[in-house]
Each structure stands twice: as structure tokens, then as C-alpha cells.
Scaffold this active site. Structure first.
Site, mmCIF file in Angstrom:
data_model
loop_
_atom_site.group_PDB
_atom_site.id
_atom_site.type_symbol
_atom_site.label_atom_id
_atom_site.label_comp_id
_atom_site.label_asym_id
_atom_site.label_seq_id
_atom_site.Cartn_x
_atom_site.Cartn_y
_atom_site.Cartn_z
ATOM 1 N N ASP A 1 0.752 -1.252 -0.043
ATOM 2 C CA ASP A 1 -0.050 -0.170 -0.037
ATOM 3 C C ASP A 1 0.707 1.296 -0.027
ATOM 4 O O ASP A 1 2.160 1.228 0.517
ATOM 5 C CB ASP A 1 -0.720 0.078 1.367
ATOM 6 C CG ASP A 1 -2.098 0.875 1.120
ATOM 7 O OD1 ASP A 1 -2.407 1.326 -0.155
ATOM 8 O OD2 ASP A 1 -2.814 1.355 2.005
ATOM 9 N N ASN B 1 -10.651 -2.922 -5.960
ATOM 10 C CA ASN B 1 -9.877 -1.801 -6.643
ATOM 11 C C ASN B 1 -10.513 -1.192 -7.829
ATOM 12 O O ASN B 1 -10.236 -0.508 -8.473
ATOM 13 C CB ASN B 1 -8.526 -2.282 -6.964
ATOM 14 C CG ASN B 1 -7.548 -2.059 -5.313
ATOM 15 O OD1 ASN B 1 -6.849 -3.076 -5.311
ATOM 16 N ND2 ASN B 1 -7.972 -1.367 -4.698
HETATM 17 C C1 IPE Z 1 -5.352 -3.088 -0.219
HETATM 18 O O1 IPE Z 1 -5.107 -1.736 -0.498
HETATM 19 C C2 IPE Z 1 -5.258 -3.575 -1.829
HETATM 20 C C3 IPE Z 1 -3.794 -3.935 -2.249
HETATM 21 C C4 IPE Z 1 -2.890 -3.674 -1.691
HETATM 22 C C5 IPE Z 1 -4.097 -4.447 -3.744
HETATM 23 P P1 IPE Z 1 -6.222 -0.305 -0.610
HETATM 24 O O2 IPE Z 1 -5.541 1.010 -0.813
HETATM 25 O O3 IPE Z 1 -7.069 -0.847 -1.849
HETATM 26 O O4 IPE Z 1 -7.094 -0.602 0.631
HETATM 27 P P2 IPE Z 1 -7.757 0.249 1.404
HETATM 28 O O5 IPE Z 1 -9.063 0.922 0.570
HETATM 29 O O6 IPE Z 1 -6.923 1.542 1.933
HETATM 30 O O7 IPE Z 1 -8.449 -0.431 2.408
HETATM 31 C C1 IPE Z 2 -1.494 0.063 -3.572
HETATM 32 O O1 IPE Z 2 -1.183 1.649 -3.565
HETATM 33 C C2 IPE Z 2 -1.735 -0.341 -4.706
HETATM 34 C C3 IPE Z 2 -2.899 -0.784 -5.191
HETATM 35 C C4 IPE Z 2 -4.029 -0.859 -4.380
HETATM 36 C C5 IPE Z 2 -3.317 -1.219 -6.479
HETATM 37 P P1 IPE Z 2 -2.401 2.560 -3.253
HETATM 38 O O2 IPE Z 2 -2.989 2.824 -4.607
HETATM 39 O O3 IPE Z 2 -3.459 2.089 -2.544
HETATM 40 O O4 IPE Z 2 -1.828 3.784 -2.655
HETATM 41 P P2 IPE Z 2 -2.490 4.894 -1.671
HETATM 42 O O5 IPE Z 2 -3.245 4.162 -0.658
HETATM 43 O O6 IPE Z 2 -3.592 5.591 -2.413
HETATM 44 O O7 IPE Z 2 -1.447 5.763 -1.346
HETATM 45 MG MG MG Z 3 -4.113 2.465 -0.708
#
Ligand code: IPE
Ligand code: IPE
Ligand code: MG
Length: 229
Positions: free
Chosen positions: A13, A61
Site C-alpha cells: 500500500d 480496486n
Molecule cells: C489494499 O490496498 C489492496 C492492495 C494493496 C491491492 P487499498 O489501498 O485498496 O486498501 P484500502 O482501500 O486502503 O483499505
Molecule cells: C497500493 O497503493 C496499490 C494498489 C492498491 C493497487 P495505493 O494505490 O492504494 O496507494 P495509496 O493508498 O493511494 O497511497
Molecule cells: Mg491504498
């Protein structure tokens, strides 16, 4: 003696926040995240970890802006096969976890081909969790069992009907970027996982971060409901 977790799950994340800090588009964060992912796999190999699950794309996602979803799907289709020498030179066997049948055809095809092309590697097994959700994984396993006429659902029956039943439950789940939640990751197989939450954003991770999370894991006492040995 230092204990090495057999299976580590990574909730990768913070790609978006990493990009935002640099005034870059979120997609640049995902590209940087891919580089970190390779370093983390190498770190796991060095430590002797046997199984790694990388949370790449959740069932939730899809609700992101379409251009971001498209970019991520493009990464799966364009980067995976290009990285084959990296996987093969390092003995990395790839598996997918989650329903990839609904992915764009080129992404689905690249993933299927990469799994096939790395199937003989045996240093480490890396599960790519793509269009993965822990709730759906459990429901899907139950439905598979029902369709085989199994009348009694037990934890063993559910595990046996997972996509990759040979992958053991996660000993350790590490999440980057400060959020302290599971976000629908490995719900069943995290029953007795140790959790490590790190503030560092995913694109900043490298081999040493693997060592750091394993060090933290070694400070934990695992009891599995019993008493301390
Ligand atoms: C979790 O991250 C999913 C992945 C790392 C693929 P998200 O960024 O989607 O999770 P939330 O929305 O903060 O819970
Ligand atoms: C994790 O990084 C990657 C995926 C969920 C695909 P994020 O895209 O969720 O990054 P933040 O949480 O917005 O910083
Ligand atoms: Mg995230």
C-alpha cells in the site's frame, strides 16, 4: 535461533501517496511499486522464505478511476512477460490467486503464460493476488465443494478448494504505508498470522525491509491458542 516465516503476505500500500508527494500521477507510484516488489522478492529469497503472496489488485480496486484501473491492467499484461528472465534466473515460481478470468484478455493471457513459464522454478513461490478478495475466496471454495456434492463444510474442505491449496497459511502479514487494516486480504489463511504494520510507503521498500519485518516477527510469541512452549 532466528525463525524464518514460511509464508509472508504483503499488502503493498501507499503507491498513490508516494506519487503525490512527488507531484507525480498515481500511475507513477504503481510503476515504482513494481520495482520495490522485485527487491522484496529478492529479500525474501535471501532470507529463505518459501512462499510470498503479493496483494496486487483487490476485488474492491475496480472502483478506482478507470484510467488507473487500465494502467494497472497494462502493468500485468506488459511487465510480467518482460520480467521472465528475472523470475527464471532467481528460481521464482509464479501463481495467481483470485479470479483472473474477467481481466482484459492480454493481461489474463500474460499471467497464464508467466505461470506456465515459471512452473519448474522452485526457490520461492510467489502468489500474485489479482482481482482477489478474501470474502469471495471463501465463498468460491464453499461453492466448489457444494458443486462436488460435499455435504459438510469444514475448514479443511474450504482450504482444499482454494485456488492453490498447496500454499500454506500466512505466518506473517506485512502492510506498508501506515494503514492498520486487512482490506479483505487472506481472511481465512490469516487466522494465526502475525501482523506487522510499517509506515514506509510501498515504493520505498527494499530487501532490508524484509529483514526488518522478519526481525519483528521473531520478537513475537506464537501460541495458536495453546500455551507458550
Ligand atoms: C489494499 O490496498 C489492496 C492492495 C494493496 C491491492 P487499498 O489501498 O485498496 O486498501 P484500502 O482501500 O486502503 O483499505
Ligand atoms: C497500493 O497503493 C496499490 C494498489 C492498491 C493497487 P495505493 O494505490 O492504494 O496507494 P495509496 O493508498 O493511494 O497511497
Ligand atoms: Mg491504498
Amino acid at each position: 535461533m532466528r525463525e524464518i516465516p514460511c509464508h509472508i503476505g504483503f499488502i503493498m500500500d501507499g503507491n498513490g501517496r508516494w506519487a503525490k508527494k512527488r507531484f507525480l500521477p498515481r500511475t507513477a507510484g504503481h510503476l515504482a511499486g513494481l520495482k520495490a516488489l522485485k527487491k522484496v522478492i529478492l529479500g525474501c529469497i535471501k532470507e529463505g522464505v518459501r512462499y510470498v503472496t503479493l496483494y496486487c489488485f483487490s476485488t474492491e480496486n475496480w472502483s478506482r478511476p478507470q484510467d488507473e484501473v487500465n494502467y494497472l491492467m497494462g502493468l500485468f499484461s506488459e511487465k510480467i512477460m518482460g520480467e521472465l528472465p528475472f523470475y527464471n534466473e532467481n528460481g521464482i515460481r509464479l501463481l495467481t490467486l483470485g479470479d483472473i478470468s474477467v481481466l482484459p484478455e492480454d493481461a489474463r493471457k500474460a499471467l497464464v503464460e508467466a505461470v506456465e513459464a515459471t512452473s519448474a522454478n522452485n526457490t520461492i513461490t510467489v502468489q500474485l493476488a489479482i482481482n482477489y478478495g478474501g470474502q469471495r475466496e471463501i465463498c468460491q471454495a464453499v461453492n466448489r465443494a457444494i458443486s462436488e456434492g460435499i455435504m459438510e463444510i469444514t475448514p479443511e474442505v474450504i482450504r482444499a478448494h482454494f485456488d492453490n491449496p498447496e500454499v500454506p497459511p500466512a505466518d506473517l502479514i506485512a502492510r506498508s504505508a501506515g494503514e492498520k487494516r486487512i482490506s479483505n486480504f487472506l481472511l481465512f489463511d490469516s487466522a494465526y498470522s502475525e501482523f506487522v504494520f510499517c509506515d514506509k510507503l510501498w515504493p520505498e521498500w527494499s530487501e532490508e525491509d524484509v529483514t526488518a519485518v522478519i526481525d519483528e516477527y521473531n520478537g513475537r510469541v506464537r501460541k495458536f491458542g495453546g500455551l507458550k512452549q
